[in-house]
Structure formats: structure tokens, C-alpha cells
Motif scaffolding. Structure first.
Motif, PDB file in Angstrom:
ATOM      1  N   GLU A 293       0.804  -1.223   0.000  1.00 47.36           N
ATOM      2  CA  GLU A 293       0.000   0.000   0.000  1.00 47.36           C
ATOM      3  C   GLU A 293       0.840   1.278   0.000  1.00 47.36           C
ATOM      4  O   GLU A 293       0.289   2.380   0.056  1.00 47.36           O
ATOM      5  CB  GLU A 293      -0.933  -0.012   1.212  1.00 47.36           C
ATOM      6  CG  GLU A 293      -1.918  -1.164   1.183  1.00 47.36           C
ATOM      7  CD  GLU A 293      -2.722  -1.278   2.472  1.00 47.36           C
ATOM      8  OE1 GLU A 293      -2.645  -0.367   3.315  1.00 47.36           O
ATOM      9  OE2 GLU A 293      -3.422  -2.299   2.618  1.00 47.36           O
ATOM     10  N   TRP A 294       2.160   1.177  -0.085  1.00 46.02           N
ATOM     11  CA  TRP A 294       3.016   2.366  -0.063  1.00 46.02           C
ATOM     12  C   TRP A 294       2.695   3.300  -1.219  1.00 46.02           C
ATOM     13  O   TRP A 294       2.802   4.511  -1.081  1.00 46.02           O
ATOM     14  CB  TRP A 294       4.487   1.978  -0.085  1.00 46.02           C
ATOM     15  CG  TRP A 294       5.006   1.428   1.217  1.00 46.02           C
ATOM     16  CD1 TRP A 294       4.275   1.153   2.332  1.00 46.02           C
ATOM     17  CD2 TRP A 294       6.347   1.089   1.512  1.00 46.02           C
ATOM     18  NE1 TRP A 294       5.098   0.656   3.321  1.00 46.02           N
ATOM     19  CE2 TRP A 294       6.378   0.602   2.836  1.00 46.02           C
ATOM     20  CE3 TRP A 294       7.528   1.130   0.805  1.00 46.02           C
ATOM     21  CZ2 TRP A 294       7.549   0.182   3.455  1.00 46.02           C
ATOM     22  CZ3 TRP A 294       8.699   0.711   1.416  1.00 46.02           C
ATOM     23  CH2 TRP A 294       8.698   0.243   2.731  1.00 46.02           C
ATOM     24  N   GLU A 295       2.306   2.758  -2.362  1.00 49.75           N
ATOM     25  CA  GLU A 295       1.965   3.605  -3.513  1.00 49.75           C
ATOM     26  C   GLU A 295       0.840   4.582  -3.181  1.00 49.75           C
ATOM     27  O   GLU A 295       0.773   5.667  -3.752  1.00 49.75           O
ATOM     28  CB  GLU A 295       1.578   2.761  -4.726  1.00 49.75           C
ATOM     29  CG  GLU A 295       2.757   2.145  -5.423  1.00 49.75           C
ATOM     30  CD  GLU A 295       2.377   1.450  -6.722  1.00 49.75           C
ATOM     31  OE1 GLU A 295       1.293   1.715  -7.264  1.00 49.75           O
ATOM     32  OE2 GLU A 295       3.192   0.632  -7.178  1.00 49.75           O
ATOM     33  N   ASP A 296      -0.038   4.186  -2.263  1.00 49.05           N
ATOM     34  CA  ASP A 296      -1.142   5.061  -1.852  1.00 49.05           C
ATOM     35  C   ASP A 296      -0.657   6.270  -1.050  1.00 49.05           C
ATOM     36  O   ASP A 296      -1.428   7.193  -0.793  1.00 49.05           O
ATOM     37  CB  ASP A 296      -2.159   4.291  -1.004  1.00 49.05           C
ATOM     38  CG  ASP A 296      -2.813   3.154  -1.768  1.00 49.05           C
ATOM     39  OD1 ASP A 296      -2.835   3.209  -3.019  1.00 49.05           O
ATOM     40  OD2 ASP A 296      -3.302   2.210  -1.117  1.00 49.05           O
ATOM     41  N   HIS A 297       0.611   6.242  -0.647  1.00 47.07           N
ATOM     42  CA  HIS A 297       1.184   7.305   0.197  1.00 47.07           C
ATOM     43  C   HIS A 297       2.286   8.101  -0.505  1.00 47.07           C
ATOM     44  O   HIS A 297       3.069   8.779   0.143  1.00 47.07           O
ATOM     45  CB  HIS A 297       1.717   6.688   1.496  1.00 47.07           C
ATOM     46  CG  HIS A 297       0.656   6.082   2.340  1.00 47.07           C
ATOM     47  ND1 HIS A 297      -0.092   6.816   3.222  1.00 47.07           N
ATOM     48  CD2 HIS A 297       0.184   4.807   2.393  1.00 47.07           C
ATOM     49  CE1 HIS A 297      -0.974   6.011   3.816  1.00 47.07           C
ATOM     50  NE2 HIS A 297      -0.823   4.799   3.329  1.00 47.07           N
ATOM     51  N   ILE A 298       2.327   8.017  -1.831  1.00 50.94           N
ATOM     52  CA  ILE A 298       3.335   8.767  -2.586  1.00 50.94           C
ATOM     53  C   ILE A 298       3.127  10.261  -2.425  1.00 50.94           C
ATOM     54  O   ILE A 298       2.000  10.754  -2.460  1.00 50.94           O
ATOM     55  CB  ILE A 298       3.328   8.355  -4.079  1.00 50.94           C
ATOM     56  CG1 ILE A 298       3.883   6.930  -4.217  1.00 50.94           C
ATOM     57  CG2 ILE A 298       4.125   9.330  -4.933  1.00 50.94           C
ATOM     58  CD1 ILE A 298       3.860   6.383  -5.636  1.00 50.94           C
TER      59      ILE A 298
END
Length: 157
Positions: free
Chosen positions: A148-153
Motif C-alpha cells: 500500500e506504499w503507492e497510496d502514500h506517494i
């Protein structure tokens, strides 16, 4: 010393960052280049095809969000083996994924430090006052699955 107190300059040559090559700095001078923004402690995603690096709000588990400093700096490599220890020897390999405002990257690229940098301003708090730190807006990595890191770019950093 509190965050708003003047920074300690004992053992630092005057304006050394303008005159001394990175490889010739003393360990104290090298460490003093860090502005305390905490951006390097953000987890990053790198596109394997383009080598483009995206910063996320997801911070290393050792980052103290209130101070933007590593809570276990002296033993960070033991606790987080993937932590990169920046040195004059490896800076050329890593500079591309360092934050664009990072003093190490700026000096490596032949650019000056910003006015808000504590070495220039004389106060450690100016990096936060200028809004150049991650103070108060990170998410600890243990709270976010890596998928889910992409959701926090972060778009602008």
C-alpha cells in the motif's frame, strides 16, 4: 539545547561547507550537514525501468516524527539493516534518490545550502519553520503494508 536554540558550532570551521570538499570534511562537519528534515528516512519506491524515485509518507520505524531524527541513530544499521549510511565514498551512487533539498546532494551537485539550513540560519528549528521537514505528517512503516506504499506517494518533495 532546545530546537529553537542556536546550533552548536564548536569544532566546525567557518563556512566550511562552502570551502571544503565533501571528502575532506571532518566527521563532525559531515554530520553537521544534516539539516534534520527527516526526508531521507521516508521509504521510497523506485521504478526499475526508469529509475525514477517516488517518496512516500511512510517513514522508517526509527524516525521520531516529532523531531525528524532517528531515534536510534548510533545503532540504526543493527536495527534496520537496509538503512543506508551516507558517506563521501557512496554519495555519488545515492545522490539521485536523496531529497532535492538535502545538503549532501546540494553540495555534491555544486549548489549552495538554502537560507533555512541550520548551518546558514544558525538555528536548528528553521528547517521546520520553513516547512522543509517531515515533522508531523509521516506514517510509521509498521502501520502500512508495503503493498500500500503507492497510496502514500508524495508528489512534491
Amino acid at each position: 539545547m532546545t530546537a529553537s536554540d542556536p546550533i552548536r558550532r564548536e569544532g566546525l570551521r567557518d563556512l566550511y561547507w562552502e570551502r571544503v570538499p565533501l571528502r575532506n570534511m571532518t566527521p563532525r562537519e559531515w554530520e553537521a550537514l544534516c539539516d534534520g528534515c527527516g526526508k531521507c528516512c521516508l521509504n521510497k519506491l523506485e521504478d526499475p525501468d526508469t529509475n525514477e524515485v517516488a517518496f512516500t509518507r511512510v517513514a522508517c520505524r526509527l524516525l521520531d516524527d516529532a523531531t525528524c531524527r532517528c531515534a536510534q541513530y548510533d545503532i540504526r544499521k543493527t536495527l534496520v539493516p537496509e538503512c543506508v549510511v551516507l558517506t563521501p565514498a557512496n554519495l555519488a551512487e545515492i545522490a539521485y534518490w536523496m531529497p532535492s533539498t538535502c545538503a549532501y546532494r546540494l553540495l555534491y551537485e555544486g549548489r549552495p545550502l538554502y537560507d533555512w539550513h541550520p548551518l546558514v540560519s544558525g538555528r536548528a528549528e528553521t528547517v521546520h519553520e520553513a516547512g522543509m521537514s517531515v515533522k508531523g505528517w509521516t506514517v510509521p512503516e509498521f502501520e502500512v503494508d508495503e503493498d500500500e506504499w503507492e497510496d502514500h506517494i508524495i508528489e512534491d518533495l
